[in-house]
Write a protein that holds these residues in place. Structure first.
Motif, PDB file in Angstrom:
ATOM      1  N   HIS A  25       0.260 -12.694  -7.526  1.00 11.06           N
ATOM      2  CA  HIS A  25       1.369 -12.472  -6.945  1.00 11.06           C
ATOM      3  C   HIS A  25       1.928 -10.639  -6.877  1.00 11.06           C
ATOM      4  N   THR A  26       1.364 -10.092  -7.767  1.00 13.89           N
ATOM      5  CA  THR A  26       1.483  -8.655  -7.866  1.00 13.89           C
ATOM      6  C   THR A  26       0.520  -8.188  -7.108  1.00 13.89           C
ATOM      7  N   LYS A  72       1.977  -8.634  -3.208  1.00 10.39           N
ATOM      8  CA  LYS A  72       3.019  -7.519  -3.108  1.00 10.39           C
ATOM      9  C   LYS A  72       2.527  -6.106  -2.832  1.00 10.39           C
ATOM     10  N   TYR A  73       1.199  -5.982  -3.536  1.00 10.64           N
ATOM     11  CA  TYR A  73       0.594  -4.539  -3.163  1.00 10.64           C
ATOM     12  C   TYR A  73      -0.156  -4.505  -1.810  1.00 10.64           C
ATOM     13  N   SER A  95       0.972  -6.327   0.913  1.00  9.69           N
ATOM     14  CA  SER A  95       2.060  -6.323   1.660  1.00  9.69           C
ATOM     15  C   SER A  95       2.489  -4.876   1.825  1.00  9.69           C
ATOM     16  N   LEU A  96       2.501  -4.019   0.607  1.00 14.01           N
ATOM     17  CA  LEU A  96       3.010  -2.682   0.791  1.00 14.01           C
ATOM     18  C   LEU A  96       1.841  -1.854   1.708  1.00 14.01           C
ATOM     19  N   ASN A 102      12.932   0.676  -6.093  1.00 11.43           N
ATOM     20  CA  ASN A 102      12.063  -0.427  -6.067  1.00 11.43           C
ATOM     21  C   ASN A 102      13.062  -1.903  -6.473  1.00 11.43           C
ATOM     22  N   ALA A 109       8.522  -4.765  -0.276  1.00 10.62           N
ATOM     23  CA  ALA A 109       7.510  -5.475  -0.919  1.00 10.62           C
ATOM     24  C   ALA A 109       7.773  -6.307  -2.175  1.00 10.62           C
ATOM     25  N   GLY A 110       8.906  -6.185  -2.755  1.00  7.55           N
ATOM     26  CA  GLY A 110       9.385  -6.900  -3.988  1.00  7.55           C
ATOM     27  C   GLY A 110       8.773  -6.453  -5.031  1.00  7.55           C
ATOM     28  N   LEU A 111       8.206  -5.019  -5.233  1.00  2.00           N
ATOM     29  CA  LEU A 111       7.782  -4.887  -6.475  1.00  2.00           C
ATOM     30  C   LEU A 111       8.696  -4.155  -7.691  1.00  2.00           C
ATOM     31  N   GLU A 117       5.656  -3.972 -12.331  1.00  2.00           N
ATOM     32  CA  GLU A 117       4.290  -4.045 -11.416  1.00  2.00           C
ATOM     33  C   GLU A 117       3.996  -2.727 -11.142  1.00  2.00           C
TER      34      GLU A 117
END
Length: 269
Positions: free
Chosen positions: A4-5, A8-9, A11-12, A124, A150-152, A156
């Motif tokens: 999941h992390t 997100k990464y 996506s960033l 964030n 990105a939802g980080l 995370e």
């Protein structure tokens, strides 16, 4: 690291690639350092960092920002702001809005002059949990918060920072010195100076996460909860009291429950 992390990464990274050229508002803290590092990796010389230098930023924080930018290898611009705007000095509840509006307006101008497509900040996904009037200013100026998009969250970002070899991965959370002064109490150079000296002194004693909240001539010390027992040694209490009074505080006390982010916002709820 969980998938999941990693999602997100990625996506960033994809988001930054689409922006093509960016200016990062850079404090040298955990979030902006991570963002600057990823921007540098993705965009190379089409990413630069800008730090606004003001009386509300302690000298050690500026030194950290310079060193971290050098480690990342990103071009680093220091934007000098020698005075505090009148409305900010009056310290209203939305002080951060006015401060951010002025600072980010200047960063946006640099982006335009250099022909960069976007200005980024390091907010964030956790930053929605506290009162942050500065967010409105960022939105009004069309500044992008890619970590939030990105939802980080902070945990995370620290984990990813460690993976990237950033020294900031375990750096304590920090904020400008104005956040130590109660709303409605005027911000002056003298108050900022004694707060900075007091926190630097407590850092020298080995306390990493420290806030010295200023209530006129009263210093209210906040430490990590697990540090309270060590701090309450009578010899340490006497040393700290004497030293902070030398800096100009008349009374020195301690927040019994320890450090809490945004504690001066409690009376707004």
């Amino acid at each position: 690291m969980d998938t999941h992390t990693l999602f997100k990464y990625q996506s960033l990274i994809d988001h930054l690639g689409q922006l093509e050229s960016v200016v990062v508002a850079f404090s040298g803290g955990v979030d902006s350092s991570f963002l600057a590092k990823v921007c540098r990796e993705v965009l190379s010389d089409r990413a630069i960092a800008v730090t606004v230098v003001s009386p509300m930023i302690p000298a050690w924080d500026l030194d950290d920002a310079k060193a971290i930018a050098s480690q990342i290898g990103i071009e680093h611009i220091l934007l000098e702001k020698a005075t505090i705007d009148t409305v900010v000095r009056q310290n209203p509840e939305n002080r951060c809005y006015h401060c951010k509006k002025t600072a980010f307006r200047a960063i946006v101008e640099i982006a335009k002059e250099r022909g960069f497509n976007a200005v980024l900040d390091g907010s964030n996904a956790d930053d929605t949990k506290d009162y942050r009037p500065g967010t409105k200013a960022i939105e009004e100026l069309n500044v992008i918060s890619p970590l939030k998009t990105a939802g980080l969250n902070k945990k995370e970002i620290r984990l990813l920072s460690k993976q990237l070899g950033l020294s900031t991965w375990d750096k304590p959370a920090y904020a400008c010195l104005a956040t130590r002064i109660s709303y409605g109490e005027e911000i002056t150079a003298g108050k900022l100076n004694r707060i900075e000296k007091a926190e630097k002194y407590l850092h020298s004693l080995g306390y990493a996460q420290v806030r010295v909240r200023s209530h006129d001539l009263i210093a209210r010390i906040e430490l990590e909860p697990e540090e309270r027992a060590r701090f309450c040694d009578p010899a340490i209490l006497d040393r700290v009291s004497r030293q902070l009074k030398e800096y100009g505080f008349l009374y020195v006390c301690m927040e019994l429950e320890g450090y809490s982010m945004g504690s001066l916002n409690r009376n707004l709820q």
